[in-house]
Enzyme design. Structure first.
Site, PDB file in Angstrom:
ATOM      1  N   ARG A  23       0.850  -1.181   0.000  1.00  0.00           N
ATOM      2  CA  ARG A  23       0.000   0.000   0.000  1.00  0.00           C
ATOM      3  C   ARG A  23       0.886   1.231   0.000  1.00  0.00           C
ATOM      4  O   ARG A  23       1.883   1.302   0.716  1.00  0.00           O
ATOM      5  CB  ARG A  23      -0.929   0.015   1.233  1.00  0.00           C
ATOM      6  CG  ARG A  23      -2.013  -1.046   1.205  1.00  0.00           C
ATOM      7  CD  ARG A  23      -3.013  -0.815   0.091  1.00  0.00           C
ATOM      8  NE  ARG A  23      -4.097  -1.786   0.080  1.00  0.00           N
ATOM      9  CZ  ARG A  23      -4.078  -2.935  -0.599  1.00  0.00           C
ATOM     10  NH1 ARG A  23      -3.009  -3.248  -1.313  1.00  0.00           N
ATOM     11  NH2 ARG A  23      -5.114  -3.737  -0.550  1.00  0.00           N
ATOM     12  N   GLU A  37      -4.674   6.960  -7.442  1.00  0.00           N
ATOM     13  CA  GLU A  37      -4.748   6.051  -8.582  1.00  0.00           C
ATOM     14  C   GLU A  37      -6.068   6.268  -9.318  1.00  0.00           C
ATOM     15  O   GLU A  37      -7.104   6.448  -8.673  1.00  0.00           O
ATOM     16  CB  GLU A  37      -4.645   4.594  -8.117  1.00  0.00           C
ATOM     17  CG  GLU A  37      -3.316   4.258  -7.455  1.00  0.00           C
ATOM     18  CD  GLU A  37      -3.198   2.793  -7.047  1.00  0.00           C
ATOM     19  OE1 GLU A  37      -4.086   1.996  -7.423  1.00  0.00           O
ATOM     20  OE2 GLU A  37      -2.237   2.448  -6.357  1.00  0.00           O
ATOM     21  N   HIS A  66      -0.441  -0.602 -10.633  1.00  0.00           N
ATOM     22  CA  HIS A  66      -1.138  -1.471  -9.689  1.00  0.00           C
ATOM     23  C   HIS A  66      -1.581  -2.773 -10.367  1.00  0.00           C
ATOM     24  O   HIS A  66      -2.760  -3.114 -10.435  1.00  0.00           O
ATOM     25  CB  HIS A  66      -2.345  -0.763  -9.070  1.00  0.00           C
ATOM     26  CG  HIS A  66      -2.667  -1.278  -7.696  1.00  0.00           C
ATOM     27  ND1 HIS A  66      -3.300  -0.519  -6.738  1.00  0.00           N
ATOM     28  CD2 HIS A  66      -2.434  -2.490  -7.111  1.00  0.00           C
ATOM     29  CE1 HIS A  66      -3.456  -1.235  -5.626  1.00  0.00           C
ATOM     30  NE2 HIS A  66      -2.931  -2.435  -5.844  1.00  0.00           N
TER      31      HIS A  66
END
Length: 319
Positions: free
Chosen positions: A238, A267, A286
């Site tokens: 994270r 994001e 990601h």
């Protein structure tokens, strides 16, 4: 019943589960709805069921309160820190999760470690990215992993798998987390060390902590200052665990020399973001959980959750 499947960036959700067996209409959103509450709530106001892909679209208390028709929220995976479960419960919204596989994230961690060690960010070219005119055939000296020290920050389900793979590369594996014992570390062939020892001794340091109040900002200026010149920091966990300001400063000093990252504070990462302008950053969007196998598990589970809830017997309820 209207069902919204969010953030289907690759436009594959409809082919990976039996949505036609569900009552009502399923709508697939292939573009990110944005960060603004008004845009998200306007798009979802008429839906009774929403399927969220991991943490791509947060569901805060304020956002949930603006969705009066929402009765079921399904998240892929059994944990989603971007959903306010207490608010959902108060509003009468059932929140369910799905199964998942940890191997995709582990594999991507090693893809980033290898990319950084061999500087594929600089050396890679293809038919879509040909070698530029005048570009040297070879530009960098890679880093061999055998004999180097792999530091694992968080030796849980993911960290343990990463550690075992490190041994296959003949790396010395060290590990740290708040409650880690020497016996637990030894089970996966790792040496338990202090936090200071982890950062100062690692040639490659990879983060596998769960995000919490305790771990937010756990990697800051003090920790990064301990890292060796030429070392590599990897974060597929994270973004909030690593202080971005401190990381940019540390990269400017050359210790660590590279940061291979799959997670970001915002994001999708905005164009021109400072991390994309920082030398030494290797970034992927990601992708840790983005595989066909994983998505098939996610979407099949989501459809099953919806069917069970519609039949009056919700399963995989969170919170």
């Amino acid at each position: 019943m209207r069902i919204a499947v969010l953030d289907d960036y690759q436009d594959v959700a409809r082919s990976l589960a039996d949505w036609d067996s569900l009552p009502g209409q399923t709508v697939f959103f292939t573009a990110f709805l944005g960060h603004e509450d008004d845009a998200v709530t306007a798009a979802l106001r008429d839906f009774e069921v929403v399927v969220a892909m991991r943490e791509r679209t947060p569901f805060t208390a304020a956002r949930l309160a603006e969705l009066p028709n929402l009765r079921l929220l399904v998240t892929t995976g059994m944990r989603n820190a971007s959903i306010d479960l207490d608010a959902a419960r108060e509003l009468g919204i059932t929140v369910c999760g799905t199964a998942g596989s940890a191997t995709a994230a582990v594999e991507h961690t090693w893809a980033l470690i290898l990319a950084a060690a061999r500087r594929l960010d600089v050396e890679l070219f293809s038919t879509d990215r040909p070698r530029a005119a005048g570009q040297p055939w070879q530009q960098t000296l890679g880093t061999g992993l055998s004999g180097k020290t792999l530091g694992v920050y968080g030796l849980g389900k993911l960290g343990s798998q990463v550690a075992r793979i490190g041994q296959a590369f003949r790396m010395h594996v060290i590990a740290h987390s708040q409650n880690l014992t020497a016996e637990r570390a030894a089970e996966v062939g790792a040496e338990q060390v202090s936090k200071e020892g982890l950062f100062s001794r690692s040639d490659v340091l990879t983060i596998h902590l769960k995000l919490s109040e305790r771990t937010t900002g756990a990697v800051g200026e003090e920790e990064l200052a301990l890292m060796q010149p030429g070392s590599i920091l990897v974060n597929t966990s994270r973004s909030a665990i690593v202080d971005t300001d401190a990381l940019v400063f540390a990269l400017d000093t050359g210790a660590p020399s590279l940061a291979a990252m799959d997670v970001f504070d915002v994001e999708p990462l905005p164009e021109g973001h400072r991390l994309l302008r920082t030398p030494g950053v290797i970034a992927t969007p990601h992708l840790g959980y983005v595989t066909e196998d994983q998505f098939r598990i996610f979407y099949t589970g989501a459809a099953q959750d919806i069917a069970a809830w519609a039949g009056g017997s919700a399963v995989n309820v969170l919170g």
